[in-house]
Design a protein around this motif. Structure first.
Motif, mmCIF file in Angstrom:
data_model
loop_
_atom_site.group_PDB
_atom_site.id
_atom_site.type_symbol
_atom_site.label_atom_id
_atom_site.label_comp_id
_atom_site.label_asym_id
_atom_site.label_seq_id
_atom_site.Cartn_x
_atom_site.Cartn_y
_atom_site.Cartn_z
ATOM 1 N N GLN A 1 -5.913 8.604 -5.249
ATOM 2 C CA GLN A 1 -5.796 7.157 -3.892
ATOM 3 C C GLN A 1 -5.419 7.016 -2.634
ATOM 4 N N LEU A 2 -5.425 8.722 -2.503
ATOM 5 C CA LEU A 2 -4.925 9.391 -0.909
ATOM 6 C C LEU A 2 -5.624 10.344 -0.527
ATOM 7 N N SER B 1 -3.725 4.264 0.897
ATOM 8 C CA SER B 1 -3.801 3.423 -1.160
ATOM 9 C C SER B 1 -4.510 2.496 -0.144
ATOM 10 N N SER C 1 4.281 10.658 0.041
ATOM 11 C CA SER C 1 3.892 9.790 -0.613
ATOM 12 C C SER C 1 4.926 8.602 -0.279
ATOM 13 N N ARG D 1 0.796 -0.983 0.177
ATOM 14 C CA ARG D 1 -0.022 0.057 -0.205
ATOM 15 C C ARG D 1 1.011 0.958 0.521
ATOM 16 N N ASP E 1 -5.705 3.313 -12.279
ATOM 17 C CA ASP E 1 -5.073 4.012 -12.206
ATOM 18 C C ASP E 1 -4.838 5.012 -13.220
ATOM 19 N N ALA F 1 -0.294 6.969 -7.731
ATOM 20 C CA ALA F 1 -1.378 6.659 -6.793
ATOM 21 C C ALA F 1 -1.893 7.856 -6.403
#
Lengths: 511, 317
Positions: free
Chosen positions: B179-180, B244, B218, B140, B305, B174
């Motif tokens: 995604q975050l 994520s 990230s 993740r 994505d 991501a």
């Protein structure tokens, strides 16, 4: 032996301090003087050295950062700049050069990287930019002391160039407080070392001076005893070292030893002299008594044999009386000093001239000329009989000294407080050996002399508080001088003989 | 040449902060020169022996383990089990490795899922194997902030300073795909993060956030977890505020240069690693449980994505 020398400070005047104090104090003073000078030099020198080292290190760091980050500044690669900056700051010996902050800024002063991201965000103006006023725009590397947030700091500004164009700067700030602390630490270290040295030095010099001075203190104490006449109480002073002081002590010890020997010798001599004198006295007495005793024995024998012959008996008794008289005379002479009960009386100067009449006839017989000078002008208080006896003794002696004739001189005079009577002959005189003995009892050069005349005279003169002196030269003659203190005629006093005297000034003079 | 590169560049990764370095000074230049010369002679010698038979595998510093000794051991191990000399070729970014793969300079590479999918799409990459950590080939992406930060979501970080690992990494994509950020794609990176930077290493991204150089970052969740185990004092300065969905772990890929036989040999060599002691020991150092074949379906989430992501032309500013 003197005890351990007492250390005492009686005064603030160093000239009066004992050496045991003076030595350590001098050592301490010298050590601290050196330390003071060293401290001042160290402070100046250390400050200069540390500042130079800091400046060099600061320049080096700035140049390193400029060279390694030019491209990253151009690309605004924040992470690489930060990584390089924090790596260099990490490599930095923080003790030698404490970095307050380091920053890489663009040409507008916007922070691209900072050693303390938690308080200085990237992307905004550097908080410390004001401190770099003037340096920041300088085309070269600038090192300068300034202030950051009110504290003194070493500031460095170095331009970052890329492809010939200035695109930013490396700005560094170093803490300078540590310089003062380090210099202080050095000075404290010097102070501590010199204190240690001073303590050790003063202890050593105290011990040394104590050791060195101990014999001197003992010398002083011993010399004091010599002065007080306590020679017997002086023990030899211990010699610790073979140096100047050691030599002095050894010499002193030798001197004391010699003094002691001489004293012992003197005492011995005095005892033997006294014994000899007593021996002579006793033998004189024995001899003087023996002569009449012999005659008296004969008389007794005669008395026993011719007890019926009144004429012989009368003769023997007379001889016995005569012998007893002689013995009595000897004993009287011996006791003359001890039975002086004569009172003092006023004497007219003319009474002395009676003596002239006494000797004149004998002198004429012996072809002796008399030079009689009586210069006394006023009556004086005197033990007349004693004085007359002394003077007759001296006059008779003088006559006997001139069997071939000569001149007899009598001279009476007065000074302020004394009366002087001089009897002088022109006889054969005496050698010194004889002079030394003439006042001893029973010493005589005449065949029929008793040897008591001068001894008795001396005793009488002393009893009057005066003195009897003799001068003599072989072949020229002898001079006796009687000097007695003059007693004022108008006073009443206790004499040393314990006799009460009374002034007889107004009474007619009796001869 | 490449073996030397691993060694020389190995010091530049996450650990370079502690490495001694002096960029000025003739002595250092001299020393570097002598080292290069010796290394070149050694490599030249070894190349004469193996000649054309060497297998070249690309790696980047994004991997958590960058210890060159481990890669040396692994290269020896693979050389033995494959019967061919193996050389690891080190590059800083996924982008550079991707370029080498595209040109056929590398036979294989251990790269990120995102460049793999792009390579597959462009027709020059094939799947070889995927490492598994624990029992899963998945990871993740974590959104981390300094421990002292008050931010609770990506929205709170808008306008701040942000640290990324690699612009070609799945973690960056991501992030871009939202995604975050509750599925909301980030349409303009400049608008969100006017100041941002790439560390090219997940571990360094953690450090950038821990040091508060960046307001957020990230990172690969596995790297953060591994660091939490061995460098807790560093990860304690960070806080994870979002995670994520899962992605396939960085796969071993083959370029057009590798033939099927070589792919099969490497696949077998990798899969057999936990069958012997040395292989197990190396896997342990790599912090990987084992290698397995999962097929490129594993990376479908990245494909999704990609489909929904604005394609920024993001490169270092």
């Amino acid at each position: 032996m003197a005890g351990s020398p007492a250390v005492k400070l009686d005064t603030f005047d160093p000239r009066h301090w004992p050496l045991q104090i003076k030595f350590p104090v001098t050592v301490v003073a010298i050590v601290y003087s050196v330390a003071l000078i060293a401290g001042v030099i160290a402070q100046v020198w250390e400050t200069k050295l540390v500042r130079n080292a800091l400046e060099n290190r600061a320049q080096q760091l700035a140049l390193t950062l400029v060279l390694s980050n030019a491209e990253s500044v151009a690309r605004m690669d924040y992470w690489v700049l930060y990584a390089n900056l924090s790596k260099q700051a990490g490599v930095l010996d923080q003790e030698m050069a404490p970095l307050l902050f380091g920053s890489i800024v663009n040409d507008e002063g916007i922070v691209l990287a900072h050693t303390h991201p938690e308080r200085q965000r990237i992307g905004i103006l550097l908080a410390e930019l004001d401190s770099f006023e003037g340096m920041y725009s300088d085309p070269g590397l600038v090192v300068r002391y300034g202030t950051v947030h009110g504290n003194e700091a070493l500031l460095v500004s170095a331009p970052v160039e890329y492809r010939g164009k200035r695109i930013g700067s490396v700005l560094l700030g170093f803490d300078t407080d540590f310089i003062r602390e380090r210099v202080l630490a050095t000075v404290i270290a010097i102070g501590a070392v010199s204190t240690l040295l001073a303590i050790i030095g003063s202890l050593l010099s105290w011990v040394y001076s104590r050791r060195t001075i101990k014999p001197i203190v003992s010398l002083t104490a011993s010399a004091e005893k010599i002065r007080a006449g306590q020679l017997d109480e002086i023990a030899p002073i211990q010699v610790y070292e073979k140096n100047e002081i050691g030599d002095l002590v050894a010499t002193f010890n030798g001197m004391v030893e010699q003094l002691k020997e001489r004293d012992a010798l003197n005492a011995q001599l005095q005892v033997s002299e006294k014994l000899a004198a007593i021996g002579r006295l006793v033998s004189g007495v024995a001899h003087e008594i023996n002569n009449p005793v012999g005659g008296m024995k004969n008389a007794l024998e005669c008395l026993r044999m011719f007890s019926n012959d009144p004429k012989r008996r009368e003769e023997s008794i007379h001889l016995l009386e005569s012998g007893l008289g002689q013995i009595e005379g000897v004993v009287d002479s011996l006791l003359v000093q001890h039975r002086s009960t004569e009172t003092i009386s006023v004497c007219n100067p003319r009474c002395l001239d009676d003596l002239f009449l006494l000797v004149r006839h004998d002198c004429e017989l012996r072809n002796i000329r008399i030079d009689w000078r009586n210069e006394l002008g006023r009556p004086f208080m005197v033990f007349r009989a004693r004085l007359q006896q002394v003077l007759i003794n001296l006059l008779v002696n003088a006559m006997h000294a001139m069997p071939e004739g000569g001149t007899l001189t009598f001279h009476a005079s007065e000074r302020d407080s004394t009366l002087a009577f001089v009897v002088e002959d022109t006889g054969s005189g005496m050698p010194q050996k004889q002079i030394d003995r003439i006042f001893e009892p029973f010493f005589t050069t005449r065949p029929n002399g008793t040897g008591l005349g001068l001894w008795v005279s001396m005793g009488l003169v002393h009893a009057m508080g005066g003195d009897l002196e003799v001068e003599s030269e072989v072949g020229k003659g002898t001079r006796f001088s009687v000097i007695i203190p003059r007693i004022p005629a108008d006073t009443e006093r206790e004499t040393d003989m314990g006799v009460s005297i009374r002034s007889e000034k107004d009474e007619p003079v009796h001869h | 040449m490449s073996a030397w590169e691993i060694r020389m560049n190995g010091a530049n990764g996450f650990f370079r902060l502690a490495a001694p370095m002096c960029l000025s000074g003739a002595c250092v230049h001299m020393k570097a020169y002598v080292v290069r010369l010796l290394a070149a002679l050694l490599i030249a010698g070894s190349m004469i022996g193996y000649a054309s038979a060497e297998v070249r595998i690309g790696i980047t510093q994004a991997m958590f383990v960058k210890d060159s000794l481990t890669y040396d051991r692994w290269a020896k191990y693979l050389s033995r089990s494959m019967g061919q000399p193996v050389l690891f070729v080190y590059r800083k970014s996924y982008g550079e490795i991707q370029e080498l793969l595209r040109q056929g300079d590398l036979h294989f590479a251990w790269t990120c899922g995102y460049p793999f999918i792009k390579g597959v799409q462009d027709g020059f990459l094939r799947y070889v194997a995927t490492p598994e950590i624990g029992a899963e080939p998945l990871y993740r992406i974590y959104l981390i902030v300094p421990a002292s930060s008050t931010a609770r979501s990506l929205d709170d970080l808008k306008g701040g300073i942000f640290a990324f690992s690699d612009p070609d990494s799945a973690s960056f994509r991501a992030f871009a795909a939202g995604q975050l950020s509750q599925g909301k794609p980030i349409m303009s990176l400049n608008q969100w993060f006017p100041i941002r930077f790439f560390t090219y290493s997940h571990a360094e991204t953690v450090k950038a956030v821990a040091d508060r150089v960046a307001d957020g970052g990230s990172v690969d969740g596995h790297v953060w977890e591994a660091m939490a185990a061995i460098l807790p004092e560093l990860t304690r300065k960070t806080r994870v505020i979002a995670r994520s969905g899962t992605y396939g772990l960085p796969p071993f890929v083959a370029s057009w240069r590798a033939d099927e036989r070589q792919i099969a040999i490497l696949q077998k060599a990798l899969l057999d690693m936990n069958g012997d002691r040395e292989g197990k020991s190396i896997l342990e150092l790599l912090q990987v449980t084992r290698f397995a074949r999962h097929g490129d379906k594993l990376y479908d989430s990245i494909r999704v994505d990609l489909g929904s992501t604005p394609m920024w032309r993001e490169a270092p500013p």
